[in-house]
Design an enzyme around this catalytic site. Structure first.
Site, PDB file in Angstrom:
ATOM      1  N   GLU A  16      -6.480 -16.292  -6.582  1.00  0.00           N
ATOM      2  CA  GLU A  16      -6.540 -15.558  -5.312  1.00  0.00           C
ATOM      3  C   GLU A  16      -7.938 -14.966  -5.160  1.00  0.00           C
ATOM      4  OE1 GLU A  16      -3.138 -13.210  -4.075  1.00  0.00           O
ATOM      5  OE2 GLU A  16      -4.500 -11.544  -3.647  1.00  0.00           O
ATOM      6  N   TYR A  48      -5.965 -11.491   3.524  1.00  0.00           N
ATOM      7  CA  TYR A  48      -6.340 -11.117   4.888  1.00  0.00           C
ATOM      8  C   TYR A  48      -6.178  -9.612   5.004  1.00  0.00           C
ATOM      9  CZ  TYR A  48      -6.357 -11.067  10.004  1.00  0.00           C
ATOM     10  OH  TYR A  48      -6.648 -10.818  11.323  1.00  0.00           O
ATOM     11  N   ALA A  50      -6.689  -7.206   3.060  1.00  0.00           N
ATOM     12  CA  ALA A  50      -6.188  -6.429   1.919  1.00  0.00           C
ATOM     13  C   ALA A  50      -7.359  -5.868   1.127  1.00  0.00           C
ATOM     14  CB  ALA A  50      -5.334  -7.315   1.010  1.00  0.00           C
ATOM     15  N   HIS A  77      -3.485 -16.149   3.690  1.00  0.00           N
ATOM     16  CA  HIS A  77      -2.544 -15.033   3.800  1.00  0.00           C
ATOM     17  C   HIS A  77      -2.502 -14.590   5.267  1.00  0.00           C
ATOM     18  CE1 HIS A  77      -2.875 -13.617  -0.680  1.00  0.00           C
ATOM     19  NE2 HIS A  77      -3.084 -14.927  -0.577  1.00  0.00           N
ATOM     20  N   GLY A 108       2.485  -7.010   5.362  1.00  0.00           N
ATOM     21  CA  GLY A 108       1.245  -6.236   5.356  1.00  0.00           C
ATOM     22  C   GLY A 108       1.555  -4.789   5.034  1.00  0.00           C
ATOM     23  N   ALA A 123       8.412  -9.387   6.809  1.00  0.00           N
ATOM     24  CA  ALA A 123       7.854 -10.726   6.588  1.00  0.00           C
ATOM     25  C   ALA A 123       8.840 -11.815   7.008  1.00  0.00           C
ATOM     26  CB  ALA A 123       7.460 -10.884   5.122  1.00  0.00           C
ATOM     27  N   TYR A 143       8.394  -9.120  -5.820  1.00  0.00           N
ATOM     28  CA  TYR A 143       8.026  -7.931  -6.590  1.00  0.00           C
ATOM     29  C   TYR A 143       8.938  -7.775  -7.808  1.00  0.00           C
ATOM     30  CZ  TYR A 143       5.576  -7.240  -2.269  1.00  0.00           C
ATOM     31  OH  TYR A 143       4.745  -7.442  -1.196  1.00  0.00           O
ATOM     32  N   HIS A 147       9.750  -3.808  -4.579  1.00  0.00           N
ATOM     33  CA  HIS A 147       8.710  -3.324  -3.658  1.00  0.00           C
ATOM     34  C   HIS A 147       8.785  -1.790  -3.624  1.00  0.00           C
ATOM     35  CE1 HIS A 147       6.948  -2.352   0.334  1.00  0.00           C
ATOM     36  NE2 HIS A 147       6.114  -3.319  -0.006  1.00  0.00           N
ATOM     37  N   LYS A 163      13.876 -13.891   3.254  1.00  0.00           N
ATOM     38  CA  LYS A 163      12.600 -14.613   3.444  1.00  0.00           C
ATOM     39  C   LYS A 163      12.762 -16.094   3.088  1.00  0.00           C
ATOM     40  CE  LYS A 163       9.730 -11.474   1.190  1.00  0.00           C
ATOM     41  NZ  LYS A 163       8.459 -10.741   0.948  1.00  0.00           N
TER      42      LYS A 163
END
Ligand code: FAD
Length: 283
Positions: A16, A48, A50, A77, A108, A123, A143, A147, A163
């Site tokens: 990344e 994007y 971040a 992203h 985001g 998302a 996560y 999260h 998702k």
């Protein structure tokens, strides 16, 4: 090429990167990409907005360079929280024009200084919208420790399932420092009926400051062993970095031995760190 194809015959190994911050010349990211290409990752994803990057600062352009110049699969992203349906449609058209086929669709992070737009609250809504409006491979975030906003891990996994049902074909995990958390998470995903590939996100500890910042942002916990290393080398940054790299290498080796679908290395745009780790884990 669609990124999901990569998982068919290997343990995926990906990087990344983030677009340069305003005080860094744009050429720097192109030098970084050239160095990363030599390490042959399966794909490179580009964030994007971040971690202080200027939102939109060339995520799509960087993806195009990764694909066209470095012949590597790129994932763009795309956080939805500050987008409208119209602005996402424009971005999808831009991605298509640039040959970008892969998107990591995110909510985001909430910005305390800016009201979110009202079109994409989660998302999963963005994933469904992208699925409806284009032929993209869509990844989503997950996560292992839950999260930070979720009341508990099981509730978060129920939302993660939404998702996947909306169209996410694979998952990339938040960074974590205790592999056991990842293995327990994987078992919970299987029990919840989530069977798409899950990449483990690894962020090497290279300095005390950077890790404290990341951990406070994403809520990952620091296991005792790592905390001890950080305390032992509190005044010795070079030794801390060396110990942090060894810790990440051990994590990756163990994850591979335990059948992880992929390793996603948060390179922090540091090709030397990526090289050191990639060479150390070479089979
Ligand atoms: P979601 O999946 O929408 O989840 C957010 C929260 O809402 C969770 O607590 C979830 O349990 C809950 N939730 C979901 N659906 C529902 C529902 N129906 N009802 C109630 N609660 C619900 N951020 C950036 O800005 N740019 C980036 O480039 C970027 N890249 C990232 C890459 C990775 C691999 C990861 C792990 C994170 C990245 N992030 C990035 C950070 C991400 O945007 C934040 O973690 C954000 O807070 C959550 O995004 P999400 O897509 O996981 O959200």
């Amino acid at each position: 090429m669609k990124a999901i194809e990569l998982f068919k015959d290997r343990t995926v190994y990906s990087f990344e990167v983030f677009p340069p911050k305003p005080d860094v010349p744009i050429e720097k990211i192109y030098e970084t990409l050239a160095a990363l290409e030599t390490l042959h990752p399966d794909f490179i994803s580009v964030t994007y907005g971040a971690g202080g990057s200027v939102p939109g600062a060339s995520t799509a352009e960087i993806c195009r360079t990764i694909q066209e110049k470095h012949h590597t699969v790129a994932i763009a992203h795309l956080p939805g929280i500050n987008e409208t349906r119209e602005s996402v449609l424009k971005k999808l058209a831009q991605f298509k024009a640039l040959g970008i086929e892969n998107i990591l669709a995110l909510r985001g992070d909430r910005n305390p200084n800016a009201a979110p737009k009202d079109d994409f609250h989660y998302a999963s809504e963005l994933i469904a919208f992208i699925r409806e409006h284009g032929d993209f491979d869509i990844a989503a975030a997950c996560y292992p420790e839950g999260h930070p906003e979720a009341p508990d891990l099981d509730t978060d996994i129920a939302h993660l399932k939404e998702k996947v049902q909306a169209g996410a074909s694979h998952l990339i995990s938040q960074l974590f420092y205790r592999n056991k958390d990842f293995y327990v998470f994987r078992e919970k995903l299987a029990a919840a009926g989530i069977s798409v590939p899950v990449e483990a996100g690894i962020m090497p500890v290279t300095s005390k400051k950077s890790i404290e910042r990341m951990v406070s942002l994403c809520g990952a916990s620091i296991p005792k062993r790592l905390a001890k290393l950080m305390a032992r080398y509190a005044d010795d940054p070079a030794s801390l970095k060396a110990a942090g790299l060894e810790y990440a290498i051990e994590q990756i080796m163990d994850l591979r031995e335990n059948g992880a679908d992929g390793i996603h290395l948060y390179t922090m745009n540091n090709p030397d760190v990526a090289r050191y780790i990639t060479e150390a884990i070479a089979e």
